[in-house]
Write a protein that holds these residues in place. Structure first.
Motif, PDB file in Angstrom:
ATOM      1  N   SER A 132      70.846  18.919  52.318  1.00  0.00           N
ATOM      2  CA  SER A 132      71.446  18.166  51.208  1.00  0.00           C
ATOM      3  C   SER A 132      72.267  16.991  51.720  1.00  0.00           C
ATOM      4  O   SER A 132      72.311  15.923  51.097  1.00  0.00           O
ATOM      5  CB  SER A 132      72.323  19.084  50.349  1.00  0.00           C
ATOM      6  N   ALA A 133      72.923  17.164  52.872  1.00  0.00           N
ATOM      7  CA  ALA A 133      73.735  16.082  53.439  1.00  0.00           C
ATOM      8  C   ALA A 133      72.847  14.932  53.906  1.00  0.00           C
ATOM      9  O   ALA A 133      73.214  13.756  53.776  1.00  0.00           O
ATOM     10  CB  ALA A 133      74.583  16.608  54.594  1.00  0.00           C
ATOM     11  N   ALA A 134      71.681  15.262  54.460  1.00  0.00           N
ATOM     12  CA  ALA A 134      70.751  14.210  54.881  1.00  0.00           C
ATOM     13  C   ALA A 134      70.193  13.467  53.675  1.00  0.00           C
ATOM     14  O   ALA A 134      70.109  12.228  53.663  1.00  0.00           O
ATOM     15  CB  ALA A 134      69.618  14.830  55.703  1.00  0.00           C
ATOM     16  N   LEU A 135      69.807  14.205  52.643  1.00  0.00           N
ATOM     17  CA  LEU A 135      69.222  13.577  51.459  1.00  0.00           C
ATOM     18  C   LEU A 135      70.230  12.704  50.718  1.00  0.00           C
ATOM     19  O   LEU A 135      69.844  11.758  50.019  1.00  0.00           O
ATOM     20  CB  LEU A 135      68.674  14.656  50.525  1.00  0.00           C
ATOM     21  N   LEU A 136      71.518  13.014  50.873  1.00  0.00           N
ATOM     22  CA  LEU A 136      72.580  12.234  50.221  1.00  0.00           C
ATOM     23  C   LEU A 136      73.369  11.400  51.226  1.00  0.00           C
ATOM     24  O   LEU A 136      74.515  11.033  50.971  1.00  0.00           O
ATOM     25  CB  LEU A 136      73.531  13.167  49.468  1.00  0.00           C
ATOM     26  N   ALA A 137      72.755  11.082  52.348  1.00  0.00           N
ATOM     27  CA  ALA A 137      73.473  10.389  53.422  1.00  0.00           C
ATOM     28  C   ALA A 137      74.066   9.065  52.953  1.00  0.00           C
ATOM     29  O   ALA A 137      75.194   8.705  53.329  1.00  0.00           O
ATOM     30  CB  ALA A 137      72.540  10.158  54.607  1.00  0.00           C
ATOM     31  N   HIS A 138      73.338   8.326  52.139  1.00  0.00           N
ATOM     32  CA  HIS A 138      73.865   7.032  51.673  1.00  0.00           C
ATOM     33  C   HIS A 138      75.134   7.212  50.842  1.00  0.00           C
ATOM     34  O   HIS A 138      76.061   6.397  50.924  1.00  0.00           O
ATOM     35  CB  HIS A 138      72.791   6.296  50.861  1.00  0.00           C
ATOM     36  N   ARG A 139      75.206   8.295  50.069  1.00  0.00           N
ATOM     37  CA  ARG A 139      76.413   8.553  49.281  1.00  0.00           C
ATOM     38  C   ARG A 139      77.520   9.145  50.151  1.00  0.00           C
ATOM     39  O   ARG A 139      78.714   8.901  49.912  1.00  0.00           O
ATOM     40  CB  ARG A 139      76.077   9.468  48.113  1.00  0.00           C
ATOM     41  N   MET A 140      77.142   9.923  51.140  1.00  0.00           N
ATOM     42  CA  MET A 140      78.138  10.435  52.086  1.00  0.00           C
ATOM     43  C   MET A 140      78.861   9.280  52.768  1.00  0.00           C
ATOM     44  O   MET A 140      80.085   9.295  52.950  1.00  0.00           O
ATOM     45  CB  MET A 140      77.464  11.320  53.149  1.00  0.00           C
ATOM     46  N   LEU A 141      78.109   8.260  53.145  1.00  0.00           N
ATOM     47  CA  LEU A 141      78.687   7.128  53.868  1.00  0.00           C
ATOM     48  C   LEU A 141      79.553   6.235  52.986  1.00  0.00           C
ATOM     49  O   LEU A 141      80.241   5.346  53.492  1.00  0.00           O
ATOM     50  CB  LEU A 141      77.573   6.321  54.541  1.00  0.00           C
ATOM     51  N   GLU A 142      79.536   6.460  51.688  1.00  0.00           N
ATOM     52  CA  GLU A 142      80.457   5.747  50.809  1.00  0.00           C
ATOM     53  C   GLU A 142      81.874   6.305  50.925  1.00  0.00           C
ATOM     54  O   GLU A 142      82.846   5.630  50.589  1.00  0.00           O
ATOM     55  CB  GLU A 142      79.979   5.856  49.350  1.00  0.00           C
ATOM     56  N   VAL A 143      81.985   7.564  51.431  1.00  0.00           N
ATOM     57  CA  VAL A 143      83.302   8.207  51.469  1.00  0.00           C
ATOM     58  C   VAL A 143      83.765   8.549  52.896  1.00  0.00           C
ATOM     59  O   VAL A 143      84.923   8.938  53.083  1.00  0.00           O
ATOM     60  CB  VAL A 143      83.322   9.487  50.604  1.00  0.00           C
TER      61      VAL A 143
END
Length: 563
Positions: free
Chosen positions: A426-437
């Motif tokens: 899930s962290a890989a699939l949402l990596a772009h959103r993870m990098l926002e924070v």
């Protein structure tokens, strides 16, 4: 010296772990105590179970002392796993199980076997690295029984000439004391790329292939050629041709060993090569290598034997020992406690979880005990201030963006750079959103692989699934790397995949900005990257991502690089 005899060439394959070519006669590992010695021993003739328990305690202490002695002569990963084995031999739970079996009327040998079997079942059900410790348990069982019945401990015989060590599996006590001039390659029938055999083979720098089904059927003394880069074990090769291949391999390995950095592709694209460390001594040792810092400081390994949580001041002292060697302008990435599942810590982890690998581990420990995280972050911040070393902090087992944001807020409030590990798909699939924070991401390929493939990374029968070259795993890495490129933020790899020179080219081509690995692996990876252009790395990434399976991916990249 044995004269090799030629026969029609035939080969078998396993998972390549440490590249290099070696040739020589097969030397099998003796793994069991002789049935004759056990039969002669019988019930030992003890007058009661207390006397029998005392004999067990003496044997277990002798085995533990042997492990500790070997650990004191070893370094890094080898010392850590041997120390862990010593602790396991002294384990009070194991002693209690033996005592219970003796009280039930079993003889000492049967009592030990039953107690070990009980813990084997527990560790196997726990999965992860605890399942890997089944090999250690079996090793302890054989050594304790050998001591009881008066036989020499089983293990690796001393070769008379340079040989290829072949075994069903190898325990840390078998591999840590090997002489690379006499044992020139390791091949095991079981095990995966993250097994103890693989980890210690990397530290020794000798060719290694694991998961080679059928290798134990090769008769002792048979001349074989082992290619640790392709995973092929070949019988019947021409001796002169084999000798030439080995000499060329030695030449290339010496060339790699002379590499001194800094890391960059041949057309000048800089690459950060970092070290994985566990404590102050390993950090100091790694700091002497051509690394730009530490990409993974596994803080939990400092506390495996602690019953009580250390104070903030104690933690600061420990962390400062790791940060100090890098106060010269390099940086250190600290991972908060990755406790739970395969690394239980008395003061942190929960007991009795049905599936601990998918349970309360890593960051999840702080959900019910936020003070644990707060105190660790305070200790890290104090060490960073004391040493002046640039310090990044990342959390393991992050599954959601909100978890990442909450963690980042805690870290930044202490003046440190915040990141998270990408181990859960899930962290890989949402990596772009993870990098926002967060400020950076670090991919832990060992756990990412087992979670993506739903396969315990220590399950021998599933070693083909727990290979980081699996197409699905590479796709998740590529997604994460692309997110980093778009956000202009660093994305590193700190799993065992980073130590593979062949895979390193593809990872850089995907957009990975740093590779963190065992210090011994840094020079081969750096030298390999220095031979290729960034455009070639991109082509390697495309070739690997387009392959249908791990072996095809390796072959495609190898053909592209001409290796």
């Amino acid at each position: 010296m044995t004269t090799p005899t030629s026969s029609p060439a035939k080969s078998l394959s396993g998972t390549p772990v440490v590249p290099g070519v070696a040739a020589g006669p097969v030397l099998h590992v003796r793994g069991e105590v002789s049935p004759e010695a056990i039969a002669r021993f019988g019930d030992g003739g003890f007058h009661d179970e207390l006397a029998a328990l005392e004999a067990y305690e003496e044997a277990a202490a002798a085995v533990a002392d042997t492990f500790s002695t070997k650990a004191s002569a070893a370094e890094g990963a080898a010392a850590q796993v041997l120390t862990a084995s010593a602790g396991l031999a002294r384990d009070k739970g194991l002693r209690s199980a033996v005592s219970k079996n003796l009280q039930a009327g079993q003889g000492p040998v049967e009592a030990v076997q039953g107690a070990v079997e009980q813990f084997v079942t527990i560790f196997t059900n726990m999965g992860g690295l605890m399942a890997e410790r089944v090999t250690d348990l079996r090793d302890i069982e054989r050594r304790v029984i050998a001591h009881l019945v008066g036989e020499p401990p089983p293990g690796v015989p001393t070769p008379d000439e340079p040989s290829i060590l072949v075994a069903e599996d190898l325990a840390p006590s078998d591999t840590s004391g090997l002489d690379p001039s006499l044992v020139t390659a390791l091949v095991t029938e079981r095990g995966g790329a993250t097994s103890h055999t693989a980890i210690i083979a990397r530290q020794l720098g000798i060719p290694c292939v694991v998961g080679a089904a059928g290798v134990m059927a090769i008769p002792a003394g048979t001349f074989v050629v082992v290619d640790g880069g392709t995973g092929v074990v070949e019988q019947g090769a021409d001796p002169d041709e084999a000798r030439a291949r080995v000499e060329e391999s030695h030449r290339l390995r010496e060339e790699l060993a002379s590499w001194s950095g800094p890391a960059a592709t041949s057309d000048g694209m800089p690459v950060k090569l970092l070290a994985n460390v566990a404590d102050g001594p390993s950090a100091e040792s790694a700091g002497a290598e051509p690394v730009q810092g530490v990409g993974l400081f596994r803080t939990e390994l400092c506390f495996l034997n602690r019953k009580d949580e250390p104070s903030v001041e104690e933690q600061a002292d420990i962390y400062a020992g790791v940060l100090s060697p890098y106060s010269d302008g390099r940086y250190v990435v600290v991972r908060t406690l990755d406790a739970g599942s395969d690394k239980p810590i008395a003061f942190a982890t929960q007991e009795g979880e049905e599936n601990p690998a998918l349970g309360v581990r890593g960051l999840r420990l702080s959900f019910g005990n936020p003070g644990l995280m707060d105190r660790q972050l305070d200790g890290i911040a104090a060490a960073a201030e004391r040493t002046g070393t640039e310090t990044w902090v990342m959390a393991p087992m992050v599954a959601t963006v909100s978890e990442a944001a909450d963690f980042a807020e805690k870290v930044r409030s202490r003046g440190l750079k915040a990141g998270v590990m990408v181990e859960i798909p899930s962290a890989a699939l949402l990596a772009h959103r993870m990098l926002e924070v967060v400020d950076f991401l670090s991919i832990g390929t060992n756990d990412l692989t087992q979670y993506a493939m739903a396969a315990d990374r220590m399950a021998t029968d599933l070693a083909h699934l727990t290979d980081p070259w699996q197409p699905a795993v590479l796709q998740l890495i590529a997604i994460t790397a692309h997110a980093g490129t778009e956000a202009g933020k660093p994305v590193g790899v700190c799993g065992e995949a980073a130590a593979d020179p062949l895979l390193a080219t593809a990872l850089i081509g995907m957009g990975i900005s740093s590779l963190s690995m065992a210090a011994r692996a840094v020079r081969p990876v750096g030298a390999q990257l220095g031979r290729v252009t960034f455009e070639t790395c991109e082509a390697a990434a495309e070739a690997a991502l387009g392959a249908p399976d791990p072996m095809a991916a390796r072959a495609a990249v190898r053909d592209l690089l001409g290796t």
